[in-house]
Design an enzyme around this catalytic site. Structure first.
Site, mmCIF file in Angstrom:
data_model
loop_
_atom_site.group_PDB
_atom_site.id
_atom_site.type_symbol
_atom_site.label_atom_id
_atom_site.label_comp_id
_atom_site.label_asym_id
_atom_site.label_seq_id
_atom_site.Cartn_x
_atom_site.Cartn_y
_atom_site.Cartn_z
ATOM 1 N N GLU A 121 0.886 -1.159 0.000
ATOM 2 C CA GLU A 121 0.000 0.000 0.000
ATOM 3 C C GLU A 121 0.921 1.204 0.000
ATOM 4 O O GLU A 121 1.551 1.525 1.008
ATOM 5 C CB GLU A 121 -0.911 -0.035 1.235
ATOM 6 C CG GLU A 121 -1.916 1.083 1.271
ATOM 7 C CD GLU A 121 -1.505 2.162 2.250
ATOM 8 O OE1 GLU A 121 -1.062 3.227 1.761
ATOM 9 O OE2 GLU A 121 -1.607 1.968 3.461
ATOM 10 N N CYS A 158 -1.677 8.718 3.304
ATOM 11 C CA CYS A 158 -1.486 8.165 1.971
ATOM 12 C C CYS A 158 -2.716 8.355 1.103
ATOM 13 O O CYS A 158 -2.649 8.183 -0.114
ATOM 14 C CB CYS A 158 -1.115 6.687 2.060
ATOM 15 S SG CYS A 158 -2.261 5.717 3.054
#
Length: 524
Positions: A259, A298
């Site tokens: 990720e 993120c």
């Protein structure tokens, strides 16, 4: 000197030799040191496989779910202590709740999921997935799929921005699946993760060997992974590439989930003109994503796509809102945005902003100056929110450079097709959003951008009150994205549990499969 210990082979280990300093993000003072020197990584992994795995697999799905529920209750009782440590990472009270309470909610979600979706009872230690298929005309030969826990270790390598939520969202599905975990945190915020792990160990809830913790460098950890192990990584795309191509990971075909950071986008619909609720929702969401965790998410909005004739209005409205944001010491209740995780991170953001300014201009803020309340602007890792404007939508930097902080760039577009093309220039994102009251426009944009996104939010007045927002991953939905975003998937309810299990096609007579899976004729 506070040397942070690691927890390996069911005992605490204090490092020796050289160590890396850990700093208070607000004051700049050294508060601890981290090192993994002296840890035998091969033995740690072996301990997880030979002690932790068997202990977890001896429990039923429902018993593992109960462990997660009890662990959530235990951690909830220590939130104030975790909040205090979180403030030293630069997090405001809201940021801390986002991280800490969010992680606890993930535990509770998987506890409920295990009781609701997974079989119970001692004879139901495998998960039968989907319906059985008849493989013969008379029904005497059937087939189906079963999922059994991998016999290895879930190696979890986390980023610095969510020192509580990140390890818990990886730990929960691993425990539920019956796979032990080894957690490796990012050093800048490892003081908080260290205390989290101490609390988990002190609870005595998890079986021996099911949780280990390496504080400091990863060393030769990945040299010892096998085909039964998993590696889950959160961090930069560059680091993900390096870990994914590690010889042992490639040779053993180790399951690898990444990720990675991405240049996420948010699209304002042409119907959302000033004075409409959707216009206000867009501005609210943009400011939130720029300032929560000081933009160190993120999923934060890096590219704000705006109809070309609304660029001035959006820039003025956003700048007015950013002028109200108080930056400073999270201990001050008037502070809205805290510090970045450290001075090195601030330097990196400034470097990225300098590149972005080659093709953009500042609408709000200054990369080298910020008014700070209750702290020293230079000793602490403080940065002004920075809103940029790039009038050339084809300029490469806004689509390629991510300043991982309170930074976003306004970019104009002319049509649904145009904005879909611009979104694709990010080459894969974790999250995107479309703010509009026009369902036809939303449909065109979503269908155009979906192949480059792991998650999309369509925000309008109907969903606004209940919406969790652009940047909030939810345990019931996948978190990940294609391309630059890492190509992986975390969470997603049962999907993440099955990621820790081997899917095997099983064939035989109905009687044999019923015995092997524990399914009754009605369930088949």
């Amino acid at each position: 000197m506070n040397l942070l210990p690691s927890y390996v082979q069911d005992r605490w280990y204090t490092p020796t030799g050289d160590s890396t300093p850990v700093y208070d993000a607000v004051t700049g003072e050294e508060i601890a040191r981290a090192s993994s020197a002296g840890i035998d990584m091969a033995e740690a992994l072996n301990h997880a496989r030979t002690v932790g795995g068997p202990a977890l697999r001896a429990l039923t799905f429902h018993q593992r779910a109960a462990l997660l529920s009890d662990l959530a209750a235990h951690l909830r009782g220590h939130r104030e202590e975790l909040y205090a440590l979180s403030a030293r990472t630069g997090a405001t009270p809201y940021d801390s709740k986002f991280d800490i309470d969010g992680g606890i909610r993930v535990l509770l979600h998987y506890a409920a999921l295990g009781l609701r979706e997974l079989p119970g009872g001692d004879e139901r230690l495998v998960y039968a997935e989907g319906p059985q298929e008849s493989l013969s005309r008379d029904g005497s030969f059937v087939g189906g799929h079963v999922c059994t826990p991998l016999r290895g270790v879930a190696v979890q390598i986390n980023a610095y921005n969510f020192p509580v939520w990140a390890p818990l969202e990886k730990l929960a599905p691993a425990v539920l699946a019956g796979v032990p975990s080894l957690i490796k945190p990012a050093t800048p915020t490892c003081v908080l993760t260290s205390r989290l792990v101490e609390l988990i160990v002190e609870s005595g809830l998890l079986p021996p060997g099911s949780l280990q913790y390496v504080c400091g460098g990863a060393g030769d950890l990945l040299d010892h992974v096998t085909e039964q192990d998993l590696v889950s990584f959160t961090g930069s795309a560059a680091t993900a590439e390096r870990l994914r191509t590690h010889p042992a990971v490639v040779r053993q075909a180790v399951r690898f989930n990444a990720e990675a950071d991405s240049v996420n986008c948010s699209v304002l619909g042409p119907d959302a003109i000033p004075g409409t609720p959707e216009f206000d929702l867009y501005i609210d969401q943009l400011i939130t994503e720029m300032t929560v965790k000081a933009g160190q998410k993120c999923t934060a909005i890096r590219r704000a796509f705006v109809p070309v004739d609304l660029m001035d209005a959006v820039g003025e409205a956003a700048a007015a809102r950013l002028a109200e944001v108080v930056v400073g010491n999270p201990a001050d209740p008037t502070v809205r945005m805290g510090a970045l995780a450290g001075l090195a991170q601030r330097d990196e953001v400034r470097r990225c902003v300098k590149t972005l300014l080659d093709s953009a201009r500042l609408v709000f803020g200054h990369p080298d100056r910020v008014d700070v309340r209750g702290a020293d602007a230079e000793r602490g890792a403080f940065l002004s929110p920075l809103l940029l404007r790039c009038d050339d939508p084809g300029a490469s930097a806004p689509h390629e450079v991510e300043a991982f902080g309170p930074v976003s760039t306004l970019i104009p577009y002319t049509s649904p097709e145009h904005v879909a093309f611009l979104a694709s220039l990010g080459r894969g994102s974790l999250a995107g959003s479309v703010v509009t009251g026009d369902a036809a426009f939303a449909r065109e944009v979503v269908l155009g951008v979906a192949p480059w996104h792991g998650r999309l939010l369509v925000l309008d007045t109907e969903s606004a009150k209940a919406s969790t927002g652009h940047g909030s991953p939810l345990p019931a939905l996948i978190h990940g994205g294609p391309g630059r975003a890492g190509g992986g998937e975390e969470m997603g309810g049962l999907r993440s549990v099955l990621h820790h299990m081997q899917r095997t096609a099983l064939q035989g007579s109905p009687r044999m499969l019923a015995t092997l899976t524990g399914r009754t004729a009605e369930e088949r």
